[in-house]
Design a protein around this motif. Structure first.
Motif, mmCIF file in Angstrom:
data_model
loop_
_atom_site.group_PDB
_atom_site.id
_atom_site.type_symbol
_atom_site.label_atom_id
_atom_site.label_comp_id
_atom_site.label_asym_id
_atom_site.label_seq_id
_atom_site.Cartn_x
_atom_site.Cartn_y
_atom_site.Cartn_z
ATOM 1 N N ILE A 29 117.698 14.131 74.880
ATOM 2 C CA ILE A 29 117.458 12.763 74.403
ATOM 3 C C ILE A 29 116.550 12.014 75.377
ATOM 4 C CG2 ILE A 29 118.547 10.519 73.961
ATOM 5 C CD1 ILE A 29 120.953 12.076 72.835
ATOM 6 N N LEU A 30 116.828 12.161 76.665
ATOM 7 C CA LEU A 30 116.004 11.469 77.663
ATOM 8 C C LEU A 30 114.557 11.965 77.608
ATOM 9 C CD1 LEU A 30 118.418 11.205 80.740
ATOM 10 C CD2 LEU A 30 117.915 9.477 79.010
ATOM 11 N N ALA A 31 114.386 13.265 77.432
ATOM 12 C CA ALA A 31 113.028 13.816 77.342
ATOM 13 C C ALA A 31 112.336 13.323 76.071
ATOM 14 C CB ALA A 31 113.082 15.336 77.363
ATOM 15 N N LEU A 33 112.783 10.418 74.682
ATOM 16 C CA LEU A 33 112.415 9.004 74.819
ATOM 17 C C LEU A 33 111.013 8.835 75.407
ATOM 18 C CD1 LEU A 33 115.742 7.427 76.062
ATOM 19 C CD2 LEU A 33 114.661 7.097 73.844
#
Lengths: 113, 195
Positions: A29-31, A33
């Protein structure tokens, strides 16, 4: 702030919860974003550039007031914009002086003095 | 030689040190002209959101839902800028947050306006958030217009000039001393009757 941790990480039962942990997906998920990694730049570029701003900035009344905020007797102005034109030679000399000064020393010293 | 100098922005380091002791979050971003194609407003704000979430340790359910939803779209789809801005504003409201942005002048002009508009929305909706921005003088007007009354502008040049003069103060002092001495000598030579 309520931090909610659920054992079932894939649960969608979040009716009363603001937050939700998804450990399996977190890095994906962070990647998703943003593909940009700010910390790489932080270590890479900033060493050369922002040192010229110097510690004096932290002592200015503008910085202190901005940092403290109106609730602590500071300013309600929430954005601090520092402007200047590098490349006129001052920064270069600044770096040169620092380089010469650090040349004879193995230790790393943040202060230019 | 330069790479051996101690790293990073004085402000980011200072805020980072403060964040360890206090309950506050710090996110930073460095614009770089060489990376202008990749540094779109969506990616830039997405990077800030990513850092803020990293510090928070949990991911809002809304993001998880959107992440899972986009997988159904062929090729996937990233979060849109308005969503990212809303999430940044919501997350920064939970704790004292500092956002540092370096070299805004290296952001391409059409992106710069969008980025400033996004910053304005975050500051508007999250009044405890503080934003530190650096850039060259020519973007001062754009920054002040974009962020409005909440902006304090400060010239870095003055500080550097001050440091520059302090660095050379011993030389200046030496020069003045020599000048005084030679003047006194000349004075004595030419006007001995006055003494």
């Amino acid at each position: 702030m309520s931090r909610v941790f659920t054992e079932n990480v894939n649960s969608f039962n979040v009716s009363n919860n603001i937050f939700f942990t998804a450990t399996d997906d977190e890095s994906k998920i962070l990647a998703w974003l943003s593909p940009l990694e700010a910390h790489v730049r932080h270590e890479d570029i900033c060493e050369l550039r922002v040192e010229s701003i110097g510690n004096w900035l932290l002592e200015t009344k503008e910085f202190r007031s901005w940092y403290s905020g109106s609730e602590n007797g500071g300013s309600d102005r929430t954005a601090l914009f520092c402007y200047g034109d590098p490349g006129v030679g001052k920064s270069y000399i600044w770096y040169e002086r620092l380089s010469v000064r650090n040349e004879g020393h193995k230790f790393v010293d943040k202060s230019p003095w | 030689m330069l790479t051996s100098l101690p790293g990073s922005s004085v402000v980011v380091d200072y805020l980072g040190d403060q964040a360890i002791e206090r309950d506050m979050a710090v996110a930073c971003f460095y614009f770089d002209f060489a990376s202008r194609e990749a540094q779109t407003p969506t990616n830039m704000l997405g990077s800030l959101l990513k850092q803020l979430l990293g510090g928070l340790g949990v991911i809002p359910a809304e993001i998880v839902r959107k992440f899972r939803g986009q997988k159904k779209v062929i090729g996937g789809r990233r979060l849109q800028l308005p969503d990212i801005v809303k999430l940044c504003a919501a997350i920064t409201s939970f704790q004292r947050t500092f956002i540092c942005v370096d070299a805004l002048d290296e952001c391409v002009p059409r992106h710069r306006l969008e980025v400033l508009d996004a910053f304005g929305q975050i500051l508007q909706n999250s009044p405890s958030t503080r934003m530190f921005i650096t850039g060259r003088s020519h973007i001062r007007g754009v920054v002040e217009r974009g962020l409005g009354e909440r902006t304090i502008s400060m010239s870095i040049c003055n500080g550097i000039c001050l440091m520059f003069s302090l660095l050379y103060l011993p030389d200046v002092g030496c020069f003045l001393f020599r000048f005084y001495n030679s003047s006194a000598a000349l004075f004595t030579l030419y006007f001995p009757y006055l003494l």
